[in-house]
Enzyme design. Sequence first.
Site, short mmCIF file in Angstrom:
data_model
loop_
_atom_site.label_atom_id
_atom_site.label_comp_id
_atom_site.label_asym_id
_atom_site.label_seq_id
_atom_site.Cartn_x
_atom_site.Cartn_y
_atom_site.Cartn_z
N LYS A 35 4.85 4.25 -10.14
CA LYS A 35 3.45 3.63 -10.63
C LYS A 35 2.14 4.05 -9.63
O LYS A 35 2.81 4.58 -7.96
CB LYS A 35 2.67 2.50 -10.49
CG LYS A 35 1.05 2.40 -10.15
CD LYS A 35 0.77 0.84 -10.24
CE LYS A 35 0.86 0.17 -8.98
NZ LYS A 35 -0.24 -0.08 -8.66
N ASP A 62 -2.44 4.63 -11.78
CA ASP A 62 -3.13 3.10 -11.51
C ASP A 62 -4.71 3.65 -11.39
O ASP A 62 -4.56 2.51 -9.82
CB ASP A 62 -2.35 2.41 -11.44
CG ASP A 62 -3.14 0.90 -10.83
OD1 ASP A 62 -4.11 0.70 -11.76
OD2 ASP A 62 -2.62 0.05 -10.53
N LYS A 64 -6.87 2.79 -12.10
CA LYS A 64 -8.85 1.66 -12.83
C LYS A 64 -9.95 2.17 -13.04
O LYS A 64 -10.75 1.82 -12.69
CB LYS A 64 -8.90 0.52 -11.65
CG LYS A 64 -7.49 -0.28 -11.51
CD LYS A 64 -7.39 -1.37 -10.54
CE LYS A 64 -5.95 -2.53 -10.18
NZ LYS A 64 -4.71 -1.39 -9.75
N ASP A 67 -16.95 3.15 -15.50
CA ASP A 67 -17.88 4.15 -15.05
C ASP A 67 -18.49 3.92 -16.91
O ASP A 67 -18.27 3.26 -17.30
CB ASP A 67 -17.01 4.94 -14.70
CG ASP A 67 -18.53 6.49 -13.58
OD1 ASP A 67 -19.45 5.76 -14.19
OD2 ASP A 67 -18.40 6.96 -12.86
N THR A 126 -6.46 -9.86 -8.49
CA THR A 126 -6.09 -11.03 -8.02
C THR A 126 -6.96 -10.79 -6.16
O THR A 126 -6.55 -11.93 -5.98
CB THR A 126 -4.34 -11.20 -8.18
OG1 THR A 126 -4.42 -9.92 -8.09
CG2 THR A 126 -4.20 -11.58 -9.55
N ARG A 217 8.01 -2.56 -2.27
CA ARG A 217 8.04 -3.03 -1.48
C ARG A 217 9.42 -3.42 -1.82
O ARG A 217 10.70 -3.14 -0.76
CB ARG A 217 7.17 -4.66 -0.73
CG ARG A 217 6.39 -3.33 -0.31
CD ARG A 217 5.45 -4.26 0.81
NE ARG A 217 4.33 -4.71 -0.28
CZ ARG A 217 3.61 -5.77 -0.65
NH1 ARG A 217 3.11 -5.81 0.84
NH2 ARG A 217 2.69 -6.43 -1.38
O1 C5P Z 1 5.12 -4.31 -3.25
P1 C5P Z 1 4.67 -4.88 -3.82
O2 C5P Z 1 6.09 -5.14 -5.17
O3 C5P Z 1 4.07 -6.52 -3.62
O4 C5P Z 1 3.64 -3.97 -4.68
C1 C5P Z 1 2.74 -3.87 -6.56
C2 C5P Z 1 2.06 -3.16 -6.41
O5 C5P Z 1 1.52 -3.76 -7.61
C3 C5P Z 1 1.04 -2.94 -5.55
O6 C5P Z 1 0.98 -1.03 -6.49
C4 C5P Z 1 -0.08 -3.43 -5.97
O7 C5P Z 1 -1.33 -2.81 -5.25
C5 C5P Z 1 -0.33 -4.14 -6.93
N1 C5P Z 1 -0.43 -4.69 -8.28
C6 C5P Z 1 -0.34 -5.98 -7.05
N2 C5P Z 1 -1.04 -6.85 -7.63
C7 C5P Z 1 -1.64 -7.14 -8.77
C8 C5P Z 1 -2.57 -5.52 -9.20
C9 C5P Z 1 -1.77 -5.09 -8.67
O8 C5P Z 1 0.12 -6.66 -6.69
N3 C5P Z 1 -2.56 -8.25 -9.09
#
Ligand code: C5P
Length: 237
Positions: A35, A62, A64, A67, A126, A217
Amino acid sequence: MKPKYNPIICALDTTEIDEANGLIGKLRGNIGAVKLGLEYFTANGAGGVRQLAHHNIPVFLDLKFHDIPNTVAKAIEATAGIDTFMMTVHTSGGRAMLQAAIDASMEVAYLTGKDRPLIIGVTVLTSLDQADISMLGVNANLNDHVARLADLAQSCRLDGVVCSPYEIAALRKQCGSDFTLVVPGIRPEGSATNDQKRIMTPAEAIQKGADYLVIGRPITQAKNPAEAAKKIADSLV
Ligand code: C5P
């Protein structure tokens, strides 16, 4: 049930081309896709996405989009020059914008001669809670609002939505088996939760009906990212 494909999408969450290249080099083979988000695209543009193309790994863009319909359609059509298999739009952009997004994805298929990129809707971010959406003039209960936006997405022929692990079951029931659910907030057993609050393990999320798991992460910050990704893939049995 083990998925027929690797559902792990690694969120690279970096602005650095070298870092992205290095990570993909290590992870290829143990993940299904990567992503790339607003930070990578803002820093490096379409050229930065093309600089990862030699890995032949599917890219989820991603950005989003939100517009007027014409602008979103043109932005999606512009992705014909960068190979992406999936991208996001805000469902709150409304019916005409969502329909224009799907039409534009068909134009991308025509221009590239490849499959149409999947268009996935973002319902309610979220980061917003009930008080936030009330402040925006939405008086509905937050879960009902998510359900309504998912219904709008489906009625406009969007391919699916992004949802939290705890929304999978309800959205699967509401939208049926052909609607793609893309799920972040995933944490393998024993890994740091970081800033994620409502988390689920990869296996549980797949069991509940997720199609793709967005994981950042726990893979990118691991001592051995390839091993971390392989362990997650192996857990999906
Ligand atoms: O590091 P981690 O596993 O938390 O990353 C999750 C990814 O999903 C990040 O790119 C974050 O911005 C994205 N994301 C999220 N929660 C959401 C929508 C997107 O963690 N509701």
